[in-house]
Motif scaffolding. Structure first.
Motif, short mmCIF file in Angstrom:
data_model
loop_
_atom_site.label_atom_id
_atom_site.label_comp_id
_atom_site.label_asym_id
_atom_site.label_seq_id
_atom_site.Cartn_x
_atom_site.Cartn_y
_atom_site.Cartn_z
N SER A 48 0.85 -1.20 0.00
CA SER A 48 0.00 0.00 0.00
C SER A 48 0.88 1.24 0.00
O SER A 48 1.14 1.85 1.04
CB SER A 48 -0.92 0.01 1.23
OG SER A 48 -1.80 -1.09 1.22
N HIS A 54 -2.19 9.10 -3.49
CA HIS A 54 -3.36 9.14 -2.61
C HIS A 54 -3.29 10.42 -1.80
O HIS A 54 -2.20 10.83 -1.38
CB HIS A 54 -3.35 7.96 -1.63
CG HIS A 54 -3.53 6.63 -2.29
ND1 HIS A 54 -2.67 5.57 -2.08
CD2 HIS A 54 -4.46 6.19 -3.16
CE1 HIS A 54 -3.08 4.52 -2.78
NE2 HIS A 54 -4.16 4.88 -3.45
N GLU A 109 -7.20 9.60 1.78
CA GLU A 109 -7.38 8.38 1.00
C GLU A 109 -6.39 7.30 1.42
O GLU A 109 -6.72 6.12 1.50
CB GLU A 109 -7.19 8.69 -0.49
CG GLU A 109 -8.32 9.49 -1.10
CD GLU A 109 -7.99 9.98 -2.49
OE1 GLU A 109 -8.91 10.37 -3.22
OE2 GLU A 109 -6.79 9.98 -2.86
N ASN A 131 -7.48 3.77 2.95
CA ASN A 131 -7.18 2.61 2.13
C ASN A 131 -6.95 1.35 2.95
O ASN A 131 -7.23 0.24 2.51
CB ASN A 131 -5.96 2.90 1.26
CG ASN A 131 -5.59 1.74 0.36
OD1 ASN A 131 -6.39 1.30 -0.45
ND2 ASN A 131 -4.37 1.23 0.50
N SER A 139 -10.14 -0.35 3.30
CA SER A 139 -10.95 -0.38 2.09
C SER A 139 -11.34 -1.80 1.73
O SER A 139 -10.71 -2.78 2.18
CB SER A 139 -10.17 0.25 0.93
OG SER A 139 -9.06 -0.57 0.58
#
Length: 484
Positions: free
Chosen positions: A234, A411, A415, A419, A422
């Motif tokens: 990520s 991002h 965000e 995430n 998510s």
């Protein structure tokens, strides 16, 4: 004997009574003198024993000592006498349901005998309101690759509450997971339960996840981090080259010069970093060249109310008016390249970076898009080069040639944080769970103390003039808060 907790506090590590061999001597004396065996919970309070950035060596010693102590009855009078002589104090407690956090969500339950038709994920962490800011929990998720399985996710506040979960997700953990809690969590860990290490922070800023040394190979099954070797990757942002390098992708680079009326900008609100003194670096730079500073660490403000809707646009407008942005990470760890770099590239300014090694930036960032401070023999050389670029538009615009070859995806801060909970990330975790169940040979544990995590941090530069900004091991911080 029933389940009992013990709090161990080391008063004086350098006490002469401990003999010349230090902790190894304590272990030898205790191990050779005590024969009663007691294999229940033993805990110690290490919160004041070492700073966050001195974990490894001391944890190994104390972890070994604790493993010896865990074999003996804390109520045995002979054992207590030996400990008192060594200035080690053991205080029995009987709290059988340790709190993980002040907040929790309504628990969800898989139906009895649901087999693989239901998968439950319980989140440990999310304190301080994160449980509501990131995602509304509890939630039920449908994963494309798991059509006949519903995925439930809730947030627990007690160690005992993890028992029903197939997966325990450690997310946004601060600094509250002491050994007492670790042992409780291990006690309630059900067979086959997968533990997930999840953070957007570096090893230096994720100390709340650090288990005792001797649990390092039996705690986390998988990782979800910014690191490229994580089981679930990520990143804060990434560079995406165009598929066809010969495509007609024309960019008018001279347009980038229109709004650039200023030279260097630094925006920062965390001034006292754990690994190095970036604030002092900026102040030293200011003695030689004009650097405008904004935020809590500066003397100016971009917008008065950071919560108003137009604040982000105001910050971006301010950034575009500068040729260079100081993208200084709070620590220097492999792959730890945050929004500081990615947003500067999207906005259209040249980032001046300190963080991972230059080779790491070259691997992840667009080619020729940044200036790494470690490229220079001195701060004077850096300033001379920046002044040269300021006067030479052709040379300056070379740092934007990458825009003709690819694009940067980023991002926003919101965000990036969201995430982690998510659907995509939760489904990736669920897929990992079933994959590891079907392929036991892939069940390698994730060692936080090893080369995949803690050992990814390093010096902030090869040049000694940069290393002088790193804090010594005995550095005393002015502020106790990790995000000062």
């Amino acid at each position: 004997m029933g389940s009992t907790d013990v709090s161990l506090e080391i008063k004086h590590r350098n006490n002469p009574k401990l003999c010349l061999a230090g902790l190894s001597c304590i272990v030898f004396v205790i191990a050779s003198s005590i024969t009663n065996i007691w294999k229940e919970h033993v805990t110690w309070d290490y919160s004041s024993y070492y700073p966050a950035f001195k974990i490894r060596d001391t944890t190994e010693d104390v972890g070994y000592l604790e493993s010896i102590l865990s074999e003996h009855d804390p109520f045995d009078s002979n054992f207590q006498t030996w400990l008192e002589n060594l200035d080690i104090h053991v205080n029995p407690t009987h709290d059988g349901n340790k709190a993980l956090c002040r907040t929790r969500t309504k628990p969800l339950h898989c139906p009895p005998n649901s087999a693989s038709g239901c998968l439950k994920i319980s989140v440990v962490g999310l304190c301080g309101g994160w449980a509501t800011k990131l995602r509304k929990l509890p939630a039920e998720i449908s994963c494309p690759g798991l059509k006949n399985t519903k995925v439930l996710i809730d947030h627990v506040d007690k160690t005992k509450a993890i028992q029903e979960a197939h997966i325990v997700l450690f997310s946004f953990v601060a600094s509250y997971l002491n050994l007492d809690i670790w042992l409780k969590l291990r006690f309630y860990r059900s067979p086959g339960q997968m533990w997930v290490f999840q953070t957007e922070e570096s090893p230096i800023y994720s100390r709340g996840y650090m288990m005792p040394w001797h649990f390092r190979n039996e705690t986390y099954n998988i990782s979800n981090t910014y690191h490229t070797r994580a089981d679930i990757h990520s990143p804060y942002g990434y560079y995406e080259p165009l598929r066809n390098e010969n495509s007609n992708h024309v960019v008018n680079l001279t347009q980038l010069l229109i709004d650039k009326k200023n030279l260097i900008i630094w925006i920062c609100s965390h001034c006292e970093t754990l690994q190095w003194d970036r604030t002092k670096f900026v102040h030293d730079l200011q003695r030689m060249v004009k650097v405008d500073t904004f935020g809590k660490c500066g003397n100016m403000s971009v917008c008065g109310d950071k919560w108003k809707a137009t604040c982000s646009a105001e910050v971006d407008k301010k950034l575009r008016s500068y040729k260079f942005f100081l993208a200084l990470e709070n620590c220097c760890c492999e792959d730890y390249i945050t929004e500081k770099l990615w947003h500067a590239l999207v906005i259209g300014t040249v980032p001046i970076v300190i963080g991972p090694r230059i080779e790491n930036y070259k691997k992840l960032a667009p080619p020729g898009s940044f200036i790494h401070v470690d490229q220079f023999d001195s701060v004077e050389s850096l300033v001379n080069y920046l002044e040269y670029l300021d006067k030479n538009d052709t040379a300056y615009l070379e740092y934007f040639k990458w825009k003709e070859l690819g694009i940067v995806r980023e991002h926003s801060i919101k965000e990036h944080y969201q995430n982690h909970l998510s659907d995509d990330v939760i489904c990736s975790i669920a897929n990992q769970y079933f994959e590891k169940r079907s392929s036991p040979e892939k069940n390698k544990m994730f060692d936080l103390y090893g080369p995949e995590w803690k050992e990814t941090c390093h010096h902030c530069g090869g040049h000694m003039w940069i290393r002088k900004y790193e804090h010594p091991l005995d550095h005393k911080r002015k502020n106790k808060g990790i995000w000062a």
